[in-house]
Design an enzyme around this catalytic site. Structure first.
Site, short mmCIF file in Angstrom:
data_model
loop_
_atom_site.label_atom_id
_atom_site.label_comp_id
_atom_site.label_asym_id
_atom_site.label_seq_id
_atom_site.Cartn_x
_atom_site.Cartn_y
_atom_site.Cartn_z
N ARG A 10 46.24 39.63 42.54
CA ARG A 10 45.33 40.20 41.54
C ARG A 10 44.27 41.09 42.20
NH1 ARG A 10 40.73 37.87 38.08
NH2 ARG A 10 40.78 39.21 36.23
N HIS B 265 43.35 44.89 41.17
CA HIS B 265 42.00 45.33 40.79
C HIS B 265 41.46 46.38 41.75
CE1 HIS B 265 40.61 42.18 37.63
NE2 HIS B 265 41.90 42.41 37.54
N ASN C 110 35.74 41.38 37.17
CA ASN C 110 35.75 40.78 38.51
C ASN C 110 34.79 39.61 38.68
OD1 ASN C 110 37.61 42.74 39.30
ND2 ASN C 110 36.05 44.12 40.11
N HIS D 67 51.64 37.61 35.84
CA HIS D 67 51.08 36.43 35.16
C HIS D 67 52.06 35.26 35.15
CE1 HIS D 67 47.82 38.95 32.90
NE2 HIS D 67 47.61 38.85 34.20
C1 HEM Z 1 48.37 44.13 31.76
C2 HEM Z 1 47.07 43.96 31.76
C3 HEM Z 1 46.41 42.78 32.40
C4 HEM Z 1 45.42 42.04 31.85
C5 HEM Z 1 44.77 42.26 30.49
C6 HEM Z 1 45.10 41.00 32.78
C7 HEM Z 1 44.11 40.05 32.59
C8 HEM Z 1 43.92 38.93 33.39
C9 HEM Z 1 42.91 37.94 33.18
C10 HEM Z 1 41.88 37.95 32.07
C11 HEM Z 1 43.07 36.98 34.14
C12 HEM Z 1 42.25 35.70 34.30
C13 HEM Z 1 40.95 36.01 35.01
C14 HEM Z 1 40.01 34.84 35.05
O1 HEM Z 1 40.38 33.72 34.75
O2 HEM Z 1 38.85 35.07 35.41
C15 HEM Z 1 44.18 37.38 34.95
C16 HEM Z 1 44.67 36.67 36.01
C17 HEM Z 1 45.67 37.11 36.83
N1 HEM Z 1 46.28 38.34 36.79
FE1 HEM Z 1 46.13 39.71 35.31
N2 HEM Z 1 45.90 41.11 33.88
C18 HEM Z 1 46.71 42.19 33.69
C19 HEM Z 1 47.63 42.69 34.60
C20 HEM Z 1 47.92 42.11 35.80
C21 HEM Z 1 48.73 42.71 36.82
C22 HEM Z 1 49.33 44.11 36.76
C23 HEM Z 1 48.83 41.81 37.84
C24 HEM Z 1 49.55 41.92 39.14
C25 HEM Z 1 50.73 42.51 39.27
C26 HEM Z 1 48.07 40.64 37.44
C27 HEM Z 1 47.96 39.49 38.16
C28 HEM Z 1 47.17 38.41 37.81
C29 HEM Z 1 47.20 37.16 38.53
C30 HEM Z 1 48.10 36.82 39.69
C31 HEM Z 1 46.23 36.34 37.92
C32 HEM Z 1 45.83 34.92 38.36
C33 HEM Z 1 44.79 35.03 39.47
C34 HEM Z 1 44.32 33.71 40.05
O3 HEM Z 1 44.85 32.64 39.75
O4 HEM Z 1 43.36 33.77 40.86
N3 HEM Z 1 47.50 40.87 36.22
N4 HEM Z 1 44.66 38.59 34.49
#
Ligand code: HEM
Ligand SMILES: *[C@@H]1O[C@H](CO)[C@@H](O)[C@H](O)[C@H]1NC(C)=O
Ligand SMILES: *[C@@H]1O[C@H](CO)[C@@H](O)[C@H](O)[C@H]1NC(C)=O
Ligand SMILES: *[C@@H]1O[C@H](CO)[C@@H](O)[C@H](O)[C@H]1NC(C)=O
Ligand SMILES: *[C@@H]1O[C@H](CO)[C@@H](O)[C@H](O)[C@H]1NC(C)=O
Ligand SMILES: *[C@@H]1O[C@H](CO)[C@@H](O)[C@H](O)[C@H]1NC(C)=O
Ligand SMILES: *[C@@H]1O[C@H](CO)[C@@H](O)[C@H](O)[C@H]1NC(C)=O
Length: 321
Positions: A60, A64, A92, A194
């Site tokens: 992630r 970002h 972030n 995700h």
């Molecule tokens: C398509 C639009 C996307 C949205 C709206 C989105 C939104 C989010 C949000 C809100 C979270 C949780 C953050 C938190 O709990 O503070 C999250 C977690 C995560 N996102 Fe996304 N995301 C998107 C795309 C992506 C992409 C493109 C990737 C990587 C290829 C990604 C990888 C991740 C991962 C791996 C997590 C978990 C991180 C952790 O456990 O520390 N996301 N995302």
């Protein structure tokens, strides 16, 4: 003669043409720091052994970084008295994790190199690639281009506007991705990120209390850990197998079990929807998901890098030299 010229031409092309966007092949650091990539991988591996979620967090972090003016390490800069970086931007703040692991990698790499040779932006690209391969296996392994330089600036405003929030609908998600040169297939494949990691209650509360396109049993089980008020930091897994990068995420969408509103937007069971069709396809063809995920990761990793004389190689990933 023609043969000779085409030989020379081929030679020049091979030498001069970088893989993409001015970047070089994965062998970029071989001469100056042969142990760079193995060092990064071993620190990433150790960090994931300590805590599997760290692989998700590093993936992630790279996303970002890349979505805010390109993959330039800008996300890593700490705020100072006269500088506001991206860490406190809404997507972030209290959310991005893994900065200490990046510091650990940078220290280890600078000990393995004769001098400061590997950029922080490249470290993020390689750490994300390694995390994906560790949590997803060989079908998710890809070669990463290298040679990114580190930005001397960052933008709090751009971090707020260029990263998609989890309340976006499909058309908003698609325009966001298109603004970064990515398409619908990239959006669906990369949302497969995700498949790993956790999210805080505050990011999915609206969905589990207000959305109608959610499995009711799934919603009520999440409500237990995410009350209407309080518990903002309580976490839930992004899919049923948050330590494995797999296609379970897409199977969940077919069951109306996407954790974010934005996840479920990718599958709404509308005949003829291209997005629905991709989700259905990935849910039954894991190797096609892996192939498209790799291709889209490479596209994302190559977004607007600083190369050549642009930027710098930071000594400390948290501050400009
Ligand atoms: C398509 C639009 C996307 C949205 C709206 C989105 C939104 C989010 C949000 C809100 C979270 C949780 C953050 C938190 O709990 O503070 C999250 C977690 C995560 N996102 Fe996304 N995301 C998107 C795309 C992506 C992409 C493109 C990737 C990587 C290829 C990604 C990888 C991740 C991962 C791996 C997590 C978990 C991180 C952790 O456990 O520390 N996301 N995302
Ligand atoms: C911020 O302050 C530091 C000294 O504390 C100085 O070296 C640096 O140039 C300043 N940066 C800007 C952008 O003004
Ligand atoms: C959530 O965690 C952050 C630190 O990550 C902390 O600053 C904040 O106060 C916590 N919020 C709640 C409601 O506990
Ligand atoms: C990565 O590159 C190496 C050497 O250039 C090549 O042998 C290997 O097949 C490539 N791996 C993938 C997954 O593309
Ligand atoms: C998506 O959201 C935007 C902004 O709120 C809105 O204008 C648009 O009509 C929505 N699109 C769909 C298909 O719901
Ligand atoms: C649900 O929607 C209502 C009406 O828009 C809103 O007032 C409320 O805050 C929402 N609840 C959650 C948990 O988001
Ligand atoms: C999609 O909708 C059709 C009926 O319109 C239904 O038969 C089918 O089970 C639905 N598929 C999913 C995966 O929800």
């Amino acid at each position: 003669m023609a043969v000779f010229y085409s030989f020379v031409l081929c030679f020049i092309l091979v030498i001069v043409i970088p893989t993409s966007a001015g970047l070089s092949p994965e062998s970029f650091y071989t001469a100056e720091c042969p142990r760079a990539l193995s060092t990064i991988k071993s620190v990433v591996k150790k960090a994931i052994d300590r805590e599997p979620r760290m692989g998700a967090s590093l993936l992630r972090m790279h996303f970002h970084d890349c979505f805010v003016n390109g993959c330039d390490g800008s996300v890593l800069l700490d705020d100072t008295a006269n500088f506001t970086g991206e860490k406190t931007a809404f997507p972030n703040l209290n959310s991005l994790r893994g900065f200490e692991v990046v510091d650990e990698i940078k220290d280890a790499v600078n000990r393995a190199c004769p001098r400061n040779i590997v950029s922080c932006a490249d470290i993020l690209a390689v750490a994300a690639r390694d995390s994906v391969a560790i949590l997803g296996g060989t079908s998710f392994s890809y070669n990463v281009s290298l040679g990114r330089k580190d930005a001397k600036t960052a933008s709090w405003e751009d971090a707020n506007t260029n990263l998609p929030p989890p309340v976006f609908n499909l058309s908003q998600l698609l325009s966001n991705f298109q603004s970064h040169g990515l398409d619908l297939k990239d959006l669906v494949a990369l949302s497969g990120g995700h498949s790993i990691g956790l999210a805080r209650c505050i990011t999915f509360r609206g969905r589990i209390y207000n959305d109608t396109d959610i499995d009711p049993t799934f919603a009520s089980s999440l409500q237990k850990g995410c009350p209407l008020s309080g518990g903002d930091n309580n976490t839930a897994p992004l899919d049923a197998t948050p330590k494995l990068l797999d296609n379970v995420y897409f199977k969940s969408l077919l069951e109306s079990k996407g954790l974010f509103h934005s996840d479920q937007e990718l599958f709404k069971n509308i005949t003829g929807s291209e997005s629905d069709n991709l989700v259905k396809h990935y849910s039954t063809n894991p190797s096609d998901f892996a192939e498209d995920f790799r291709a889209s990761m490479i596209k994302m990793s190559n977004m607007k890098p600083l190369t050549g004389d642009e930027g710098e190689i930071r000594l400390n990933c948290r501050k400009v030299n």
